[in-house]
Scaffold this active site. Structure first.
Site, PDB file in Angstrom:
ATOM      1  N   ARG A  40     -24.761  -9.716   3.211  1.00 45.33           N
ATOM      2  CA  ARG A  40     -23.676  -9.863   4.179  1.00 45.33           C
ATOM      3  C   ARG A  40     -22.557  -8.833   4.066  1.00 45.33           C
ATOM      4  O   ARG A  40     -21.604  -8.864   4.835  1.00 45.33           O
ATOM      5  CB  ARG A  40     -23.041 -11.272   4.127  1.00 45.33           C
ATOM      6  CG  ARG A  40     -23.985 -12.400   4.461  1.00 45.33           C
ATOM      7  CD  ARG A  40     -23.232 -13.691   4.663  1.00 45.33           C
ATOM      8  NE  ARG A  40     -22.517 -14.112   3.472  1.00 45.33           N
ATOM      9  CZ  ARG A  40     -21.768 -15.221   3.402  1.00 45.33           C
ATOM     10  NH1 ARG A  40     -21.641 -15.990   4.479  1.00 45.33           N
ATOM     11  NH2 ARG A  40     -21.138 -15.548   2.290  1.00 45.33           N
ATOM     12  N   ASP A  41     -22.649  -7.908   3.134  1.00 45.29           N
ATOM     13  CA  ASP A  41     -21.582  -6.901   3.032  1.00 45.29           C
ATOM     14  C   ASP A  41     -22.151  -5.554   2.609  1.00 45.29           C
ATOM     15  O   ASP A  41     -21.606  -4.876   1.737  1.00 45.29           O
ATOM     16  CB  ASP A  41     -20.514  -7.366   2.055  1.00 45.29           C
ATOM     17  CG  ASP A  41     -19.194  -6.596   2.229  1.00 45.29           C
ATOM     18  OD1 ASP A  41     -18.988  -6.023   3.316  1.00 45.29           O
ATOM     19  OD2 ASP A  41     -18.384  -6.570   1.292  1.00 45.29           O
ATOM     20  N   LEU A  42     -23.261  -5.159   3.229  1.00 47.93           N
ATOM     21  CA  LEU A  42     -23.846  -3.854   2.940  1.00 47.93           C
ATOM     22  C   LEU A  42     -22.974  -2.746   3.512  1.00 47.93           C
ATOM     23  O   LEU A  42     -22.603  -2.778   4.686  1.00 47.93           O
ATOM     24  CB  LEU A  42     -25.239  -3.754   3.556  1.00 47.93           C
ATOM     25  CG  LEU A  42     -26.358  -4.545   2.891  1.00 47.93           C
ATOM     26  CD1 LEU A  42     -27.618  -4.422   3.726  1.00 47.93           C
ATOM     27  CD2 LEU A  42     -26.608  -4.063   1.479  1.00 47.93           C
TER      28      LEU A  42
END
Length: 207
Positions: A40-42
């Protein structure tokens, strides 16, 4: 990887692909857990570029502990247009999928497919597919506007490779690659002469 991109502006497409495939390998392991782990935070700031003993590049996938509080931006180069999240969002707006913008809980592995597509776009062009001066305007673009044509920013990139990136950035998650393995399989025809470690991903997708 953020520092590398800031220093160089863009990466050659074969080098960018090698990094993205290695990221895909790490994501595949996370997605195969029970229950699946969606990052969810690439973004390049969470991808640590290192080297193996033989000198080959390697990527470490960092920061699975996503929270509502995010760090301030650390780059001032071309990629600084990637606006960092405010305290009301879980993720970094420039890399968030439309469904994650709507609800950070209503996501599956395909949100990471979107984010990895943004990362590949940025590595190839030094720019973001969606760019606005404010977080609010950026989120509107993510939700409703098509990405800027990649080949306009990087004319040397094969149109077929652009099509892979475009599929990652489809608004409806059903229209994206169904899994990271499927995305890795789509990148196989574009890989450089140097071998990329993706056979396990390809076998999983083919099965």
């Amino acid at each position: 990887l953020r520092q590398e991109l800031t220093k160089r502006g863009t990466l050659p497409w074969h080098e960018a692909l090698e990094h993205v495939v290695r990221i895909a390998e790490a994501l595949a392991v996370a997605h195969e857990q029970e229950p699946p782990i969606v990052h969810r935070d690439l973004k390049p700031g969470n991808l640590f570029l290192t080297r193996k003993r033989d000198g080959a590049p390697n990527i470490k996938l960092l920061d699975f502990g996503i929270s509502k509080s995010t760090l301030a931006p650390t780059s001032t180069g071309p990629s600084a247009k990637a606006i960092t999240a405010d305290r009301e969002l879980m993720g970094s707006p420039g890399y968030m999928s439309p469904e994650q913008v709507r609800s950070s809980k209503d996501v599956d592995a395909r949100t990471d497919v979107w984010s990895l597509g943004v990362v590949l776009y940025e590595l190839l062009t030094g720019e973001m597919p969606f760019a606005s001066d404010t977080v609010a305007d950026l989120l509107v673009e993510v939700l409703h506007s098509p990405p800027r044509p990649l080949v306009r920013l990087a004319p040397d990139v094969d149109a077929a490779l652009e099509a892979v990136v475009v599929r990652c950035l489809q608004k409806r998650r059903e229209d994206r690659y169904a899994s990271i393995a499927e995305l890795a399989s789509a990148l196989v025809p574009f890989r450089s002469a140097s071998p990329l470690v993706i056979p396990e991903l390809v076998r999983v997708h083919d099965a």
